[in-house]
Motif scaffolding. Structure first.
Motif, PDB file in Angstrom:
ATOM      1  N   LEU A  15      52.820  57.357  23.015  1.00 39.15           N
ATOM      2  CA  LEU A  15      52.106  56.258  22.404  1.00 39.15           C
ATOM      3  C   LEU A  15      53.070  54.774  22.442  1.00 39.15           C
ATOM      4  CD1 LEU A  15      50.261  54.341  20.749  1.00 39.15           C
ATOM      5  CD2 LEU A  15      51.339  55.371  18.740  1.00 39.15           C
ATOM      6  N   ASP A  16      52.598  53.816  23.199  1.00 38.91           N
ATOM      7  CA  ASP A  16      53.341  52.492  23.511  1.00 38.91           C
ATOM      8  C   ASP A  16      52.735  51.981  22.199  1.00 38.91           C
ATOM      9  OD1 ASP A  16      54.483  49.995  23.675  1.00 38.91           O
ATOM     10  OD2 ASP A  16      53.992  49.890  25.640  1.00 38.91           O
ATOM     11  N   LEU A  17      53.061  51.657  20.855  1.00 46.67           N
ATOM     12  CA  LEU A  17      52.618  50.966  19.679  1.00 46.67           C
ATOM     13  C   LEU A  17      52.938  49.459  19.803  1.00 46.67           C
ATOM     14  CD1 LEU A  17      51.140  51.294  16.962  1.00 46.67           C
ATOM     15  CD2 LEU A  17      53.209  51.916  16.144  1.00 46.67           C
ATOM     16  N   ALA A  18      51.710  48.737  19.491  1.00 47.86           N
ATOM     17  CA  ALA A  18      52.006  47.273  19.593  1.00 47.86           C
ATOM     18  C   ALA A  18      52.357  46.755  20.844  1.00 47.86           C
ATOM     19  CB  ALA A  18      52.878  46.609  18.554  1.00 47.86           C
ATOM     20  N   SER A  19      51.575  47.250  21.953  1.00 47.98           N
ATOM     21  CA  SER A  19      51.957  47.338  23.313  1.00 47.98           C
ATOM     22  C   SER A  19      51.857  45.770  23.912  1.00 47.98           C
ATOM     23  CB  SER A  19      50.963  48.086  24.028  1.00 47.98           C
ATOM     24  OG  SER A  19      49.767  47.707  24.040  1.00 47.98           O
ATOM     25  N   GLY A  20      51.200  44.893  23.179  1.00 49.93           N
ATOM     26  CA  GLY A  20      50.902  43.551  23.862  1.00 49.93           C
ATOM     27  C   GLY A  20      50.504  43.672  25.144  1.00 49.93           C
ATOM     28  N   SER A  21      50.894  42.993  26.229  1.00 43.19           N
ATOM     29  CA  SER A  21      50.142  42.804  27.446  1.00 43.19           C
ATOM     30  C   SER A  21      50.536  43.871  28.437  1.00 43.19           C
ATOM     31  CB  SER A  21      50.574  41.589  28.135  1.00 43.19           C
ATOM     32  OG  SER A  21      52.154  41.332  28.377  1.00 43.19           O
ATOM     33  N   GLY A  22      51.573  44.737  27.741  1.00 43.28           N
ATOM     34  CA  GLY A  22      51.803  45.978  28.761  1.00 43.28           C
ATOM     35  C   GLY A  22      53.287  45.801  29.281  1.00 43.28           C
ATOM     36  N   LYS A  23      53.979  45.092  29.090  1.00 42.50           N
ATOM     37  CA  LYS A  23      55.168  44.544  29.551  1.00 42.50           C
ATOM     38  C   LYS A  23      56.186  45.926  29.674  1.00 42.50           C
ATOM     39  CE  LYS A  23      55.906  40.320  30.355  1.00 42.50           C
ATOM     40  NZ  LYS A  23      56.602  39.763  31.870  1.00 42.50           N
ATOM     41  N   PHE A  24      56.169  46.722  28.667  1.00 42.22           N
ATOM     42  CA  PHE A  24      57.105  47.964  28.590  1.00 42.22           C
ATOM     43  C   PHE A  24      56.194  49.132  28.898  1.00 42.22           C
ATOM     44  CE2 PHE A  24      59.657  51.192  26.860  1.00 42.22           C
ATOM     45  CZ  PHE A  24      60.976  50.903  27.135  1.00 42.22           C
ATOM     46  N   THR A  25      54.894  49.258  28.766  1.00 43.37           N
ATOM     47  CA  THR A  25      54.168  50.084  29.006  1.00 43.37           C
ATOM     48  C   THR A  25      54.200  50.585  30.646  1.00 43.37           C
ATOM     49  OG1 THR A  25      52.403  49.060  27.462  1.00 43.37           O
ATOM     50  CG2 THR A  25      51.756  51.257  28.660  1.00 43.37           C
ATOM     51  N   ARG A  26      54.348  49.603  31.496  1.00 43.74           N
ATOM     52  CA  ARG A  26      54.126  49.977  32.926  1.00 43.74           C
ATOM     53  C   ARG A  26      55.641  50.319  33.200  1.00 43.74           C
ATOM     54  NH1 ARG A  26      53.525  43.512  33.722  1.00 43.74           N
ATOM     55  NH2 ARG A  26      52.621  43.902  31.846  1.00 43.74           N
ATOM     56  N   SER A  84      46.874  63.441  14.265  1.00 43.26           N
ATOM     57  CA  SER A  84      48.037  64.088  13.879  1.00 43.26           C
ATOM     58  C   SER A  84      48.645  64.725  14.716  1.00 43.26           C
ATOM     59  CB  SER A  84      47.789  64.657  12.601  1.00 43.26           C
ATOM     60  OG  SER A  84      47.259  63.657  11.595  1.00 43.26           O
ATOM     61  N   ALA A  85      50.009  64.713  14.991  1.00 42.99           N
ATOM     62  CA  ALA A  85      50.762  65.737  15.556  1.00 42.99           C
ATOM     63  C   ALA A  85      50.455  65.638  17.011  1.00 42.99           C
ATOM     64  CB  ALA A  85      50.926  67.055  15.074  1.00 42.99           C
ATOM     65  N   SER A  86      50.096  64.406  17.671  1.00 44.45           N
ATOM     66  CA  SER A  86      49.449  64.417  19.023  1.00 44.45           C
ATOM     67  C   SER A  86      50.520  63.764  20.138  1.00 44.45           C
ATOM     68  CB  SER A  86      48.094  63.756  19.056  1.00 44.45           C
ATOM     69  OG  SER A  86      48.558  62.258  18.711  1.00 44.45           O
ATOM     70  N   GLN A  87      51.391  63.233  19.609  1.00 46.17           N
ATOM     71  CA  GLN A  87      52.367  62.512  20.511  1.00 46.17           C
ATOM     72  C   GLN A  87      53.773  63.188  20.409  1.00 46.17           C
ATOM     73  OE1 GLN A  87      50.995  59.615  22.314  1.00 46.17           O
ATOM     74  NE2 GLN A  87      49.148  60.872  21.332  1.00 46.17           N
ATOM     75  N   ASP A  88      54.474  63.135  21.585  1.00 45.86           N
ATOM     76  CA  ASP A  88      55.721  63.468  21.811  1.00 45.86           C
ATOM     77  C   ASP A  88      56.848  62.475  21.297  1.00 45.86           C
ATOM     78  OD1 ASP A  88      55.491  66.587  23.029  1.00 45.86           O
ATOM     79  OD2 ASP A  88      54.455  65.271  24.412  1.00 45.86           O
ATOM     80  N   ALA A  89      56.413  61.421  21.673  1.00 51.40           N
ATOM     81  CA  ALA A  89      57.190  60.046  21.469  1.00 51.40           C
ATOM     82  C   ALA A  89      56.115  58.848  21.074  1.00 51.40           C
ATOM     83  CB  ALA A  89      57.729  59.808  22.314  1.00 51.40           C
ATOM     84  N   VAL A  90      56.924  58.221  20.280  1.00 53.10           N
ATOM     85  CA  VAL A  90      56.227  56.894  20.016  1.00 53.10           C
ATOM     86  C   VAL A  90      57.354  55.752  20.530  1.00 53.10           C
ATOM     87  CG1 VAL A  90      55.234  55.011  18.283  1.00 53.10           C
ATOM     88  CG2 VAL A  90      54.973  57.497  18.092  1.00 53.10           C
ATOM     89  N   ARG A 123      59.828  61.999  18.719  1.00 51.34           N
ATOM     90  CA  ARG A 123      60.921  60.971  18.618  1.00 51.34           C
ATOM     91  C   ARG A 123      60.356  59.372  18.704  1.00 51.34           C
ATOM     92  NH1 ARG A 123      66.705  62.874  20.960  1.00 51.34           N
ATOM     93  NH2 ARG A 123      66.977  64.772  19.477  1.00 51.34           N
ATOM     94  N   LEU A 124      60.801  58.695  17.920  1.00 51.86           N
ATOM     95  CA  LEU A 124      60.372  57.165  17.978  1.00 51.86           C
ATOM     96  C   LEU A 124      61.528  56.434  18.544  1.00 51.86           C
ATOM     97  CD1 LEU A 124      59.070  54.547  16.784  1.00 51.86           C
ATOM     98  CD2 LEU A 124      60.359  54.794  14.685  1.00 51.86           C
ATOM     99  N   GLY A 125      61.129  55.551  19.452  1.00 55.21           N
ATOM    100  CA  GLY A 125      62.029  54.802  20.207  1.00 55.21           C
ATOM    101  C   GLY A 125      61.827  53.376  20.142  1.00 55.21           C
TER     102      GLY A 125
END
Length: 278
Positions: free
Chosen positions: A61-72, A115-121, A148-150
């Protein structure tokens, strides 16, 4: 205990969103997308290693992803990638840039995932806006056991060039008490007893230097993409533009490439931790 919430709360994307962030980041997603830097490959790799991401199995999950700068940049590192973003303007920009990635209406305190659906946020350039226990409880809920949370941030490097320090002095006076990353207020939540029950100690990964090559107008665009400036009236933005351009043209240490583009120095910092279970 609050950390044991087993189902997603009713979606309320405006709940718990700082008023300046909610207004500022929804004003002009194009300015944000066009003038904010990307992230250095070494920093992306460092974070993905700490998060144990696997392109064959990881759900991220990319949380607070904005326009996707980091998502891509996450795309090559996971099997399934989902974005959550509260700003309608940012979600629209995201959908245009990354049409094959699902971007959902939600916030850190109301994540519309099981719940418990993501390996990382992963949270890029945003955790300082919602560094509270409500957000940590919700992130804990959607992570799988051992997930894990990054956290990752870009910051204009005032120590690299005097002109960057002068520019930051020019615009940081308008922060209006907002919880900016550089102030370190976001660290406070990690010192609470409940945060220590939810997650392991927050670890610091690498610190990476990089630069964005840009025009003078892009430097101004970077300034006006600040949430606390984005919501200004047009005439006040124009006055600030003149001051920014004057500061650039009078500075003695601005470096330009062969085409006259400015080398804008940044530093990138990475943090991570792991969900505690039980």
């Amino acid at each position: 205990m609050a950390s044991m919430i087993s189902s997603p709360p009713p979606l309320n994307p405006q709940h718990d969103i700082h008023a300046v962030a909610a207004k500022g980041f929804d004003v002009d997603a194009h300015t944000y997308e066009s003038n904010r830097p990307s992230y250095p490959a070494a920093a992306v790799s460092d974070l993905c290693i700490h998060l144990h991401l696997n392109p064959e199995r990881s759900h991220v999950l990319d949380l607070a992803s904005g326009s996707g700068k980091f998502t891509r940049l996450l795309l090559p590192h996971c099997l399934k990638l989902t974005a959550v973003e509260p700003s309608p303007s940012m979600r629209s920009a995201f959908a245009n840039i990354l049409p094959n990635i699902q971007v959902l209406d939600g916030s850190a305190s109301a994540i519309p995932l099981a719940s418990a659906s993501q390996d990382a946020v992963v949270i890029a350039q945003a955790f300082h806006w919602f560094a509270n226990l409500r957000s940590l409880r919700e992130i804990h809920r959607v992570l799988k056991p051992g997930g894990r949370l990054g956290l990752i941030w870009n910051l204009e490097d005032r120590h690299a060039k005097k002109w960057v320090a002068s520019l930051r002095d020019l615009y940081e006076r308008y922060e209006m008490g907002t919880p900016q990353y550089r102030l370190g207020l976001w660290r406070g939540v990690w010192g609470t007893a409940e945060a220590r029950e939810l997650f392991t100690e927050l670890e610091k990964g690498g610190r990476f230097e990089h630069e964005m090559v840009c025009t003078e107008e892009m430097v101004y665009g970077r300034v006006v993409s600040k949430s606390y400036i984005a919501c200004w009236p047009a005439e006040e933005k124009e006055s600030l533009r003149e001051r920014v351009l004057q500061a650039l043209r009078s500075a003695e240490d601005v470096e330009r490439d062969a085409g006259g583009l400015i080398r804008y120095p940044y530093k990138t910092e990475v943090f991570w931790c792991e969900k505690r279970s039980g």
